[in-house]
Design a protein around this motif. Sequence first.
Motif, PDB file in Angstrom:
ATOM      1  N   GLY A 164       0.928  -1.239  -0.048  1.00 36.06           N
ATOM      2  CA  GLY A 164      -0.009   0.140   0.042  1.00 36.06           C
ATOM      3  C   GLY A 164       0.850   1.166  -0.106  1.00 36.06           C
ATOM      4  O   GLY A 164       2.106   1.213   0.640  1.00 36.06           O
ATOM      5  N   VAL A 165       0.418   2.254  -0.649  1.00 33.43           N
ATOM      6  CA  VAL A 165       1.115   3.574  -0.853  1.00 33.43           C
ATOM      7  C   VAL A 165       0.052   4.712  -0.509  1.00 33.43           C
ATOM      8  O   VAL A 165      -0.950   4.653  -1.375  1.00 33.43           O
ATOM      9  N   LEU A 166       0.163   5.465   0.343  1.00 35.77           N
ATOM     10  CA  LEU A 166      -0.613   6.831   0.657  1.00 35.77           C
ATOM     11  C   LEU A 166      -0.025   8.279   0.078  1.00 35.77           C
ATOM     12  O   LEU A 166       1.042   8.206   0.409  1.00 35.77           O
ATOM     13  N   LEU A 167      -0.863   8.705  -0.679  1.00 34.41           N
ATOM     14  CA  LEU A 167      -0.462   9.895  -1.259  1.00 34.41           C
ATOM     15  C   LEU A 167      -1.563  11.048  -0.737  1.00 34.41           C
ATOM     16  O   LEU A 167      -2.524  10.867  -0.920  1.00 34.41           O
ATOM     17  N   ASP A 168      -0.870  12.057   0.297  1.00 32.28           N
ATOM     18  CA  ASP A 168      -1.878  12.884   1.028  1.00 32.28           C
ATOM     19  C   ASP A 168      -1.881  14.246   0.257  1.00 32.28           C
ATOM     20  O   ASP A 168      -0.872  15.151   0.403  1.00 32.28           O
ATOM     21  N   VAL A 169      -2.901  14.491  -0.475  1.00 33.26           N
ATOM     22  CA  VAL A 169      -3.003  15.727  -1.485  1.00 33.26           C
ATOM     23  C   VAL A 169      -2.986  16.813  -0.199  1.00 33.26           C
ATOM     24  O   VAL A 169      -2.455  17.883  -0.615  1.00 33.26           O
ATOM     25  N   PRO A 170      -4.103  17.105   0.509  1.00 25.65           N
ATOM     26  CA  PRO A 170      -4.209  18.204   1.431  1.00 25.65           C
ATOM     27  C   PRO A 170      -2.943  18.386   2.112  1.00 25.65           C
ATOM     28  O   PRO A 170      -2.728  19.450   2.393  1.00 25.65           O
ATOM     29  N   ARG A 171      -2.291  17.482   2.594  1.00 24.33           N
ATOM     30  CA  ARG A 171      -0.766  17.844   3.136  1.00 24.33           C
ATOM     31  C   ARG A 171      -0.025  18.558   2.293  1.00 24.33           C
ATOM     32  O   ARG A 171       0.845  19.215   2.732  1.00 24.33           O
ATOM     33  N   LEU A 172      -0.029  18.020   0.890  1.00 24.16           N
ATOM     34  CA  LEU A 172       0.969  18.725   0.128  1.00 24.16           C
ATOM     35  C   LEU A 172       0.634  20.217  -0.163  1.00 24.16           C
ATOM     36  O   LEU A 172       1.470  20.849  -0.241  1.00 24.16           O
ATOM     37  N   ARG A 173      -0.796  20.182  -0.158  1.00 26.85           N
ATOM     38  CA  ARG A 173      -1.259  21.751  -0.314  1.00 26.85           C
ATOM     39  C   ARG A 173      -1.268  22.489   1.023  1.00 26.85           C
ATOM     40  O   ARG A 173      -1.562  23.802   0.980  1.00 26.85           O
ATOM     41  N   ALA A 174      -0.924  21.908   1.970  1.00 30.14           N
ATOM     42  CA  ALA A 174      -1.166  22.673   3.350  1.00 30.14           C
ATOM     43  C   ALA A 174      -2.315  23.141   3.575  1.00 30.14           C
ATOM     44  O   ALA A 174      -2.608  24.187   3.988  1.00 30.14           O
ATOM     45  N   VAL A 175      -3.602  22.397   3.358  1.00 27.83           N
ATOM     46  CA  VAL A 175      -4.933  22.687   3.636  1.00 27.83           C
ATOM     47  C   VAL A 175      -5.352  21.460   4.274  1.00 27.83           C
ATOM     48  O   VAL A 175      -5.138  20.365   4.401  1.00 27.83           O
ATOM     49  N   SER A 176      -6.738  21.604   4.856  1.00 25.19           N
ATOM     50  CA  SER A 176      -7.351  20.756   5.815  1.00 25.19           C
ATOM     51  C   SER A 176      -7.856  19.829   4.799  1.00 25.19           C
ATOM     52  O   SER A 176      -8.167  18.564   5.161  1.00 25.19           O
ATOM     53  N   TRP A 177      -8.474  19.978   3.354  1.00 28.41           N
ATOM     54  CA  TRP A 177      -9.145  19.248   2.780  1.00 28.41           C
ATOM     55  C   TRP A 177      -9.289  19.881   1.239  1.00 28.41           C
ATOM     56  O   TRP A 177      -8.883  21.092   1.282  1.00 28.41           O
ATOM     57  N   LEU A 178      -9.465  19.274   0.317  1.00 24.46           N
ATOM     58  CA  LEU A 178      -9.893  19.829  -1.041  1.00 24.46           C
ATOM     59  C   LEU A 178     -11.401  19.944  -1.080  1.00 24.46           C
ATOM     60  O   LEU A 178     -12.151  19.128  -0.571  1.00 24.46           O
ATOM     61  N   GLU A 179     -11.633  21.063  -1.419  1.00 25.35           N
ATOM     62  CA  GLU A 179     -13.292  21.386  -1.571  1.00 25.35           C
ATOM     63  C   GLU A 179     -13.877  20.590  -2.661  1.00 25.35           C
ATOM     64  O   GLU A 179     -13.255  20.193  -3.862  1.00 25.35           O
TER      65      GLU A 179
END
Length: 323
Positions: A164-179
């Motif tokens: 398994g591999v997790l890519l965390d896009v909100p972490r990349l953007r420094a936001v809590s979530w994508l709208e």
Amino acid sequence: MTDDGPTPYPTPHPTASPFMTEAAFRSLHAELLRRAPTGAEHRHGALAHLTPERVVAAAAEVRLGRTVSLAAPIETQPGPDDPQPAVYRLTAPTGPESGTPGVHFALDRFAMNVHGDAHSHLDALCHVVFDGELHGGVPESRLAAGGARRITLDLVRDGIVGPGVLLDVPRLRAVSWLEPGDFVTVEELAAAEEAQGVRIGPGDLLLVRVGHRRRRRETGAWDAAHARAGLHPACMRLLAERQVALLGSDGNNDTAPSPVAGVPFPVHVLALHALGMHLLDYLDLDELAHACAELGRWRFLCTVAPLRLPGATGSPVNPIAVL
């Protein structure tokens, strides 16, 4: 990532158009059909990339023996994204049995829709019909007649276990979530790899976090069928090139509204129909993201065990990451 609420991200991709014409989509679909496993491997779809050797190597990723559930709790109350929730009731002990001597058993009954916008589930390869056909060119009519068994849930009756591999896009953007309505680009997947020091490759079970579950917990449920964050369909070319075996997300994997004119659920079509790639929808990846960030590693052993539902188009599922 900020922890004090959502950070505005009004123009996430100033140089990228979120829209794709139907013609461009069909060209991509044809390209991915050519990339899909063929011959004897074809019956396994993208899971053909998940070889026994890669499963054994994934077991070596386990260092702590710590397990993390990737599923959201099943809900029994209706909501904006779950108008027909699961039905659960205690069937025994009955009233006359309560408090009486002897042995009695607590029993219950459970029923739910397999697919939806609230609970975690696995999509089988027969879930998507595109232009009258299922994955592998199987006519849609064969599903009801029981002639599509090789691409139903039966294909994964022994489970899916691998790296398994997790890519965390909100972490990349420094936001809590994508709208809702936002999308993850190919460039962001590559940037997340670099930022996290990981690279997706053959046989990987790729999980992409968009923050859907955190937003739902903190702001409440909404009609995710009409507005949600997901992957841009162009991302599927990268997954095909890297020979990814499975794709999952804490959302639906698809953005809504669809970025492809005339084609709803383009990622589902490209993954399930073209590549034969099973999908995991509406996982809960928040605890896993926290654990991976804490440990500084984003690879783990992942197990997916669907129910034994012969001929089904999918299954509720509780995937487990083993760190």
